[in-house]
Write a protein that holds these residues in place. Structure first.
Motif, mmCIF file in Angstrom:
data_model
loop_
_atom_site.group_PDB
_atom_site.id
_atom_site.type_symbol
_atom_site.label_atom_id
_atom_site.label_comp_id
_atom_site.label_asym_id
_atom_site.label_seq_id
_atom_site.Cartn_x
_atom_site.Cartn_y
_atom_site.Cartn_z
ATOM 1 N N UNK A 1 47.266 46.312 44.988
ATOM 2 C CA UNK A 1 47.365 47.715 45.161
ATOM 3 C C UNK A 1 46.027 48.383 45.821
ATOM 4 N N UNK A 2 45.835 49.577 46.004
ATOM 5 C CA UNK A 2 44.610 49.740 46.270
ATOM 6 C C UNK A 2 43.444 49.931 45.570
ATOM 7 N N UNK A 3 43.728 50.184 44.097
ATOM 8 C CA UNK A 3 42.768 50.271 43.144
ATOM 9 C C UNK A 3 42.402 48.992 42.437
ATOM 10 N N UNK A 4 42.960 47.786 42.958
ATOM 11 C CA UNK A 4 42.866 46.559 42.632
ATOM 12 C C UNK A 4 42.869 46.172 40.837
ATOM 13 N N UNK A 5 43.880 46.648 40.364
ATOM 14 C CA UNK A 5 44.149 46.621 38.684
ATOM 15 C C UNK A 5 44.329 45.093 38.577
ATOM 16 N N UNK B 1 47.981 44.596 33.710
ATOM 17 C CA UNK B 1 49.340 44.970 33.816
ATOM 18 C C UNK B 1 50.033 44.252 33.011
ATOM 19 N N UNK B 2 49.794 43.025 32.444
ATOM 20 C CA UNK B 2 50.634 42.386 31.508
ATOM 21 C C UNK B 2 50.339 42.495 30.115
ATOM 22 N N UNK B 3 49.411 43.453 29.713
ATOM 23 C CA UNK B 3 49.031 43.856 28.303
ATOM 24 C C UNK B 3 50.332 44.969 27.968
ATOM 25 N N UNK B 4 50.529 45.013 26.559
ATOM 26 C CA UNK B 4 51.290 46.114 26.222
ATOM 27 C C UNK B 4 50.610 47.576 26.500
ATOM 28 N N UNK C 1 42.625 54.474 32.309
ATOM 29 C CA UNK C 1 42.551 54.251 33.621
ATOM 30 C C UNK C 1 40.866 54.998 33.988
ATOM 31 N N UNK C 2 40.160 54.486 34.918
ATOM 32 C CA UNK C 2 38.772 54.986 34.996
ATOM 33 C C UNK C 2 38.852 56.131 35.645
ATOM 34 N N UNK D 1 32.401 54.963 33.797
ATOM 35 C CA UNK D 1 33.712 54.714 33.444
ATOM 36 C C UNK D 1 34.286 53.719 34.176
ATOM 37 N N UNK D 2 33.938 53.370 35.481
ATOM 38 C CA UNK D 2 34.455 52.148 36.172
ATOM 39 C C UNK D 2 33.737 51.032 35.492
#
Length: 137
Positions: free
Chosen positions: A23-27, A32-35, A42-43, A50-51
């Motif tokens: 994705x654009x924000x490179x998560x 994504x696999x965490x509960x 989100x930053x 924050x980032x």
């Protein structure tokens, strides 16, 4: 320990450079696999702090998932070892039972051999007595 970390990384954690979902924000995938309860917030894209906190949280999430994977693998290995131990104990009990049965059969064989020799001697005596009677009649 280095090799196990590499193994864990190869199983579910690619290198950080490729650890995105495209994705654009490179998560990172670890995020994504965490509960949902464990996912970092989100930053704020305008705040460097924050980032940085978000990146730190993502790295911690990745480490958390690595540790959880390692724990799962170790638990699986533990269960395999317990199963092997149980099987070894069963085999040992079976071996012990077979040894006792063998010993009992050897004693029975010895007893039967002794009885056979006694019966053979008695038969020889009876035949000898019969021959004497036939010889005297």
């Amino acid at each position: 320990m280095i090799t196990s970390e590499k193994t864990v990384r190869n199983i579910g954690f690619p290198d950080e450079s490729s650890d995105t979902n495209g994705s654009d924000n490179s998560i990172p995938m670890a995020y994504l696999t965490l509960d949902h309860q464990l996912q970092p917030l989100a930053p704020c894209p305008n705040s460097k702090e924050s980032m940085a906190v978000f990146e730190q949280h993502c790295k911690m999430a990745q480490e958390y998932l690595k540790v959880q994977t390692e724990i799962a693998l170790l638990l699986q290995r533990k269960n395999e070892l317990i199963a092997e131990l149980d099987q070894d104990e069963k085999d040992q009990q079976n071996t012990s039972r077979l040894v006792q049965e063998h010993k009992k059969l050897l004693e029975e064989n010895k007893s039967l051999s002794t009885y056979f020799q006694q019966c053979k001697k008695q038969l020889d005596l009876i035949r000898a007595q019969q021959q004497k009677r036939q010889g005297t009649s």
